[in-house]
Design an enzyme around this catalytic site. Structure first.
Site, PDB file in Angstrom:
ATOM      1  N   SER A   1     -30.217 -51.625   2.692  1.00 48.92           N
ATOM      2  CA  SER A   1     -30.714 -51.248   1.543  1.00 48.92           C
ATOM      3  C   SER A   1     -29.551 -52.123   0.575  1.00 48.92           C
ATOM      4  CB  SER A   1     -30.346 -49.947   1.171  1.00 48.92           C
ATOM      5  OG  SER A   1     -31.688 -49.350   1.644  1.00 48.92           O
ATOM      6  N   GLY A   2     -30.243 -52.687  -0.629  1.00 49.02           N
ATOM      7  CA  GLY A   2     -29.454 -53.471  -1.659  1.00 49.02           C
ATOM      8  C   GLY A   2     -29.326 -54.830  -1.170  1.00 49.02           C
TER       9      GLY A   2
ATOM     10  N   HIS B   1     -31.019 -47.273  -5.605  1.00 46.68           N
ATOM     11  CA  HIS B   1     -30.851 -45.770  -4.762  1.00 46.68           C
ATOM     12  C   HIS B   1     -29.394 -45.742  -3.934  1.00 46.68           C
ATOM     13  CE1 HIS B   1     -32.495 -48.096  -1.275  1.00 46.68           C
ATOM     14  NE2 HIS B   1     -31.675 -47.408  -0.532  1.00 46.68           N
TER      15      HIS B   1
ATOM     16  N   GLY C   1     -29.025 -49.078   5.988  1.00 53.21           N
ATOM     17  CA  GLY C   1     -27.816 -49.872   5.933  1.00 53.21           C
ATOM     18  C   GLY C   1     -27.847 -51.240   5.478  1.00 53.21           C
TER      19      GLY C   1
ATOM     20  N   ASP D   1     -36.143 -49.846  -8.230  1.00 49.32           N
ATOM     21  CA  ASP D   1     -35.024 -49.681  -7.439  1.00 49.32           C
ATOM     22  C   ASP D   1     -34.121 -50.917  -7.434  1.00 49.32           C
ATOM     23  OD1 ASP D   1     -33.200 -48.619  -5.536  1.00 49.32           O
ATOM     24  OD2 ASP D   1     -34.662 -49.024  -3.839  1.00 49.32           O
TER      25      ASP D   1
HETATM   26  C1  4AZ Z   1     -32.674 -47.547   4.324  1.00 47.10           C
HETATM   27  O1  4AZ Z   1     -32.915 -46.437   4.632  1.00 47.10           O
HETATM   28  C2  4AZ Z   1     -33.855 -48.436   4.730  1.00 47.10           C
HETATM   29  N1  4AZ Z   1     -37.751 -50.491   7.277  1.00 47.10           N
HETATM   30  C3  4AZ Z   1     -34.136 -49.650   4.272  1.00 47.10           C
HETATM   31  C4  4AZ Z   1     -34.991 -50.312   4.597  1.00 47.10           C
HETATM   32  C5  4AZ Z   1     -36.144 -49.867   5.486  1.00 47.10           C
HETATM   33  C6  4AZ Z   1     -36.068 -48.432   5.850  1.00 47.10           C
HETATM   34  C7  4AZ Z   1     -35.047 -47.808   5.453  1.00 47.10           C
HETATM   35  C8  4AZ Z   1     -37.251 -50.566   5.837  1.00 47.10           C
HETATM   36  O2  4AZ Z   1     -31.877 -48.047   3.910  1.00 47.10           O
END
Ligand code: 4AZ
Length: 887
Positions: free
Chosen positions: A837-838, A688, A835, A743
């Site tokens: 993520s990944g 994503h 932030g 993902d």
């Molecule tokens: C995000 O937006 C995100 N609480 C990643 C993980 C979580 C929430 C948002 C988990 O990248």
């Protein structure tokens, strides 16, 4: 919180007065006096023989000679110092009375500008001539701009001041003065200037009047936003060693709102930085700086600033050769509010600092008089509170503050409540002339003094929380008052010595959950009837309230039991029984005769096709496959540093603690996502992160830069950091942008990285690898440290636990697929956030190696109760990764 990256409050006076620190003179004088006292003249009479007398004379002559030389040296030094002159530049502003502002004053090439500037310069010369510490050393002045108010003039003055007078001169310049130049002829009126004040300035920041190549004057067009940027943005970097300035103006009686939409200048670090400063005036004077910025900011970062008048000045001083695109900003004007605050009446309502969530303007004072119905009391709940200024000692609210009932609040604070014993309360907000923050958002509520929290529990802070949260082992009130004086339920809770209640299965799990450590005492019988899970770290990437804990207990196990690597004690019979009884595989790790068995989905397939009945035999230090393939390609999952990483109670990682963690920066956006290194050329991340959005081509590999070996986002050029472009992004073909199923993405670097102490790959789990419910694993990243909060500068870590899949499907109904794993706490508190993520979930497995259990994918908010983070399961994708990358 809002401006963690903002390098605010850096001193503007540079090496001022460095020479004045020289203090050796008094010491030398003392030394000289001691020498004279050493041989008083009358002592010589006591010496009888000729020889010794000659000695004495010789020493005396020598001493006198030395003393005279020293004196001569000191005098020479003294006079030389007096003659050393220092060039000093002072930036200032003043108000010209009996003059009205003309539009032509905005144009520094107009005759009107030149005429008034001449008068101001003459008046300044006249003023300085009357000040002994300034007059004789004055060289010249330059008027740089005018603005409304009768007419405000912005100028700088240059002096050549003897070194020893610099401090005195600075004091004299900082004193606000008034000057009246007498009229030259009877028919003329005198020229009056008030509020004449100036501050020492860094000569680098004084714009050379001859060089206008990077100087821009902009006037707001109605209420429409006006865009401006650094030269060449975004296609080429701004020039190295640039000196740029933007003068922003609005109509008289307006204020300006300025937003940096994209910000990427060279990192702020000790090797020098490129600095953007916003001033609430047209003179670049430190006492009116609103913010200083360097480095890179993600687009979500709040970079909106309000002025107190109709002008703002932005300067860019580039002192590095580094190539960065710079910034793009917009500004517009708003009518100046005559006042803020006021009377608020009713049972409840909300209010905020001016222009929230933009940075409030400098120099404001607002007072809210709040009144609720007579029979009630009133309380104010601050839902967000950011009044942080640089260089303000913690606890002393000397600059910006909120004052209620005589108590001042400042800095950054979690949600808090202030209440009154009557139906009235007064809230006062003050911002001084420099450095601003995003301010506060508050609501006022009426309550019945006899029952302040109907149906709820009232924290000692005045906050109301759900009754069920009382005595549940979690500090829901920030002051822990919900966990005091508890009677624990013995069937599922343990009573700490300090009367806090903790879940029974936390006892003797090698983690100190009670503040006093009582849950880990007398653990020789641990393992009997007690769960084996460890407790969560108290704070994590996105942290909620949680009692501090630290690892301390490493109990021995009773006879005939086996001690797991995670501290659990098990009956000896469970060791090497082919089942992962410890939860970390350590009871199965060092078994001699693992037999080849029929292959099922629960067995491990060796390279030679035979299967072994052992969960996760890969890289565990034992050759389980007859061909040894389970121990091949095991240069992964280990840190270079031997330091034990289990630091519970802190959230910053140690340098090199997660050497596979990668920061992905998108051009013009800064850090957006994490990734993990799995080989010198390949990384794993979340699909994503690479979906085009609002015109930005995130799917384009050339938009991204990967930083490996990074610890601090502000030190991306630090030694040990390797920067790479991407050659290829392979998003999983089944990735669903709506459900976030599949993902996962594979990223190929444009050039392999060299492994080092801070750059190493993580191990990939085999397709049959399981991460059992309750297993403690680590999530890491530079994401926000609070929901809707700010991204972290230092790599954060948080310990979380695998949650049962069925439980998670109930908590997040119809959203969890077999490609997802929920990890976190049902009670909230530690979680990944925007932030992160990944980034990887790092799971400690046998033989001290870390295996990647998942990829940070999504969640409902961050760190909320019953909303654990959702991660992409890694074992599901083992074959696909091999097929795509060969790793
Ligand atoms: C995000 O937006 C995100 N609480 C990643 C993980 C979580 C929430 C948002 C988990 O990248």
């Amino acid at each position: 919180m809002k401006s963690e990256r903002a390098l605010r409050g850096a001193g503007g006076s540079g090496g001022l007065g460095a020479g004045l620190k020289y203090t050796s003179r008094p010491e030398n004088m003392n030394g000289c006096e001691e020498g004279v006292e050493f041989l008083p003249a009358n002592n010589s009479r006591k010496v009888e023989k000729g020889g010794p007398r000659r000695w004495v004379v010789l020493v005396a002559v020598l001493t006198v000679f030395l003393a005279l030389s020293l004196l001569a040296g000191l005098l020479a030094w003294h006079f030389q110092d007096r003659n050393v002159r220092v060039q000093k530049i002072f930036n200032g502003y003043l108000s010209v009375r009996n003059e009205n502002f003309l539009d032509a004053y905005e144009n520094s090439n107009s005759t009107e500008f030149a005429n008034l500037a001449k008068k101001v310069k003459e008046a300044l010369k006249f003023l300085y001539s009357g000040i002994p510490v300034l007059g004789p050393y004055y060289k010249t002045s330059t008027v740089t701009a005018f603005s409304e108010g009768s007419v405000i003039a912005y100028y700088w003055s240059e002096f050549d001041i003897p070194k020893h007078l610099v401090k005195e001169a600075e004091q004299a310049m900082a004193e606000k003065r008034m000057v009246t130049v007498p009229p030259r002829a009877r028919s003329m009126s005198s020229f009056v200037m008030t509020s004449v004040v100036a501050f020492p300035s860094d000569p680098r920041k004084v714009q050379n009047t001859q060089d206008n190549s990077c100087s821009f004057a902009l006037h707001a067009q109605g209420s429409e936003p006006t865009r401006f940027s650094t030269p060449g943005f975004p296609d080429s970097p701004y020039p190295s060693h640039a000196r740029c300035q933007w003068t922003l103006r609005g109509d008289a009686d307006s204020v300006l709102s300025l937003t940096f939409r994209s910000f990427d200048v060279a990192t702020c670090d000790e090797r020098g930085s490129d600095l953007v400063t916003v001033y609430d005036t047209l003179s670049p004077v430190e006492p009116h700086a609103v913010v200083q910025l360097c480095g890179t900011y993600p687009p979500s970062y709040n970079l909106t600033f309000l002025s107190s008048q109709n002008v703002l000045l932005i300067t860019l001083v580039a002192s590095t050769e580094r190539r960065h695109p710079g910034f793009e900003a917009v500004f517009f004007q708003l009518p100046r509010r005559s006042s803020c605050g006021g009377y608020l009446r009713g049972a409840q309502g909300t209010f905020s600092s001016p222009y929230y969530p933009g940075h409030y303007p400098p120099n404001v004072n607002c007072t809210w008089h709040i009144e609720v119905p007579n029979s009630k009391n009133v309380k104010v709940r601050f839902k967000a509170f950011f009044l942080q200024e640089p260089n303000v000692p913690v606890g002393s609210c000397t600059k910006d503050y909120v004052e209620i009932n005589g108590e001042k609040y400042c800095g950054e604070r979690p949600q808090f409540v202030a209440s009154s014993r009557s139906n009235k309360i007064t809230v006062h907000f003050h911002s001084d002339q420099s450095y601003t923050d995003t301010g506060f958002l508050a609501e006022f509520l009426s309550f019945d003094a006899r029952d302040p929290c109907p149906g709820s529990f009232m924290c000692n802070t005045g906050r109301c929380i759900r009754k069920e949260l009382r005595c549940d082992g979690w500090a829901d009130c920030t002051d822990y008052s919900d966990e005091l004086d508890c009677e624990c339920n013995a069937t599922y809770q343990f009573t700490c010595r300090d009367k806090f209640c903790k879940p029974l299965f936390w006892v003797c799990d090698s983690v100190r959950d009670c503040e006093d450590g009582s849950d880990e005492e007398g653990c020789s019988e641990c393992g009997r009837g007690r769960g084996g899970g460890r407790c969560p770290a108290p704070r994590g990437l996105a942290a909620g309230p949680r009692a501090p804990a630290e690892s301390s207990c490493s109990p021995g196990c009773p006879p005939n039991t086996f001690k797991c690597d995670n501290g659990k004690c098990l009956p000896q019979s469970q060791q090497c029984d082919g089942k992962d009884n410890c939860g970390d595989g350590s009871d199965e790790a060092k078994c001699q005769d693992v037999k080849a068995v029929t292959c099922t989905k629960h067995t491990y397939r060796c390279l030679n096709g035979l299967c072994v009945d052992k969960s996760s035999p890969q890289c565990d230090g034992n050759e389980d496959c007859t061909d040894g393939s389970d121990e091949k390609d095991c240069d992964c999952g280990r840190r270079s540093f031997t330091r034990q990483s289990r630091v519970v109670g802190g959230e910053n990682s140690d340098q090199g603690e997660w050497p596979w963690q990668v920061s992905l920066h998108a051009q013009g956006h800064g850090h957006l996502c994490g990734a993990s290194l799995i080989s010198p050329s390949w990384m794993v991340s979340a699909a994503h992160c690479f979906v085009d959005d609002r015109g930005f081509r995130y799917s384009e590999h050339s938009m991204w830069t990967a930083f490996l070996g990074l610890h601090d986002q502000s030190k991306r050029s630090a030694p040990g950091v390797q920067e790479r472009g991407l050659q290829r992004i392979i998003k999983h073909p089944f990735f669903n942008d709506f459900t976030f199923d599949y993902d996962i993405a594979l990223l190929q670097l444009d050039r392999p990285v060299e492994y080092s102490a801070t750059i190493r790959p993580i191990c990939l789990p085999a397709a049959d690898h399981t991460f059992p419910t309750g297993k403690a694993i680590w999530v890491t990243g530079w994401g926000q440290t609070q929901e809707a909060g700010q991204a972290a500068m230092i790599l954060q870590k948080g310990e979380i636990r695998v949650i049962n899949q069925t439980t998670c499907e109930h908590l997040l109904p119809q959203q969890i697929t077999p490609r997802m794993i929920c990890v976190g706490y049902l009670s909230g508190g530690v979680d990944a956030c925007q932030g992160d993520s990944g980034g990887p979930l790092s799971s400690p497995e046998a033989d001290g190696r870390m295996f990647q259990a998942g990829v940070v994918s999504w969640g409902e908010g961050c760190a909320q109760r019953n909303k654990p983070g959702v991660y992409t399961r890694l074992p599901v994708f083992r074959d696909w990764i091999k097929q795509q990358t060969g790793v």
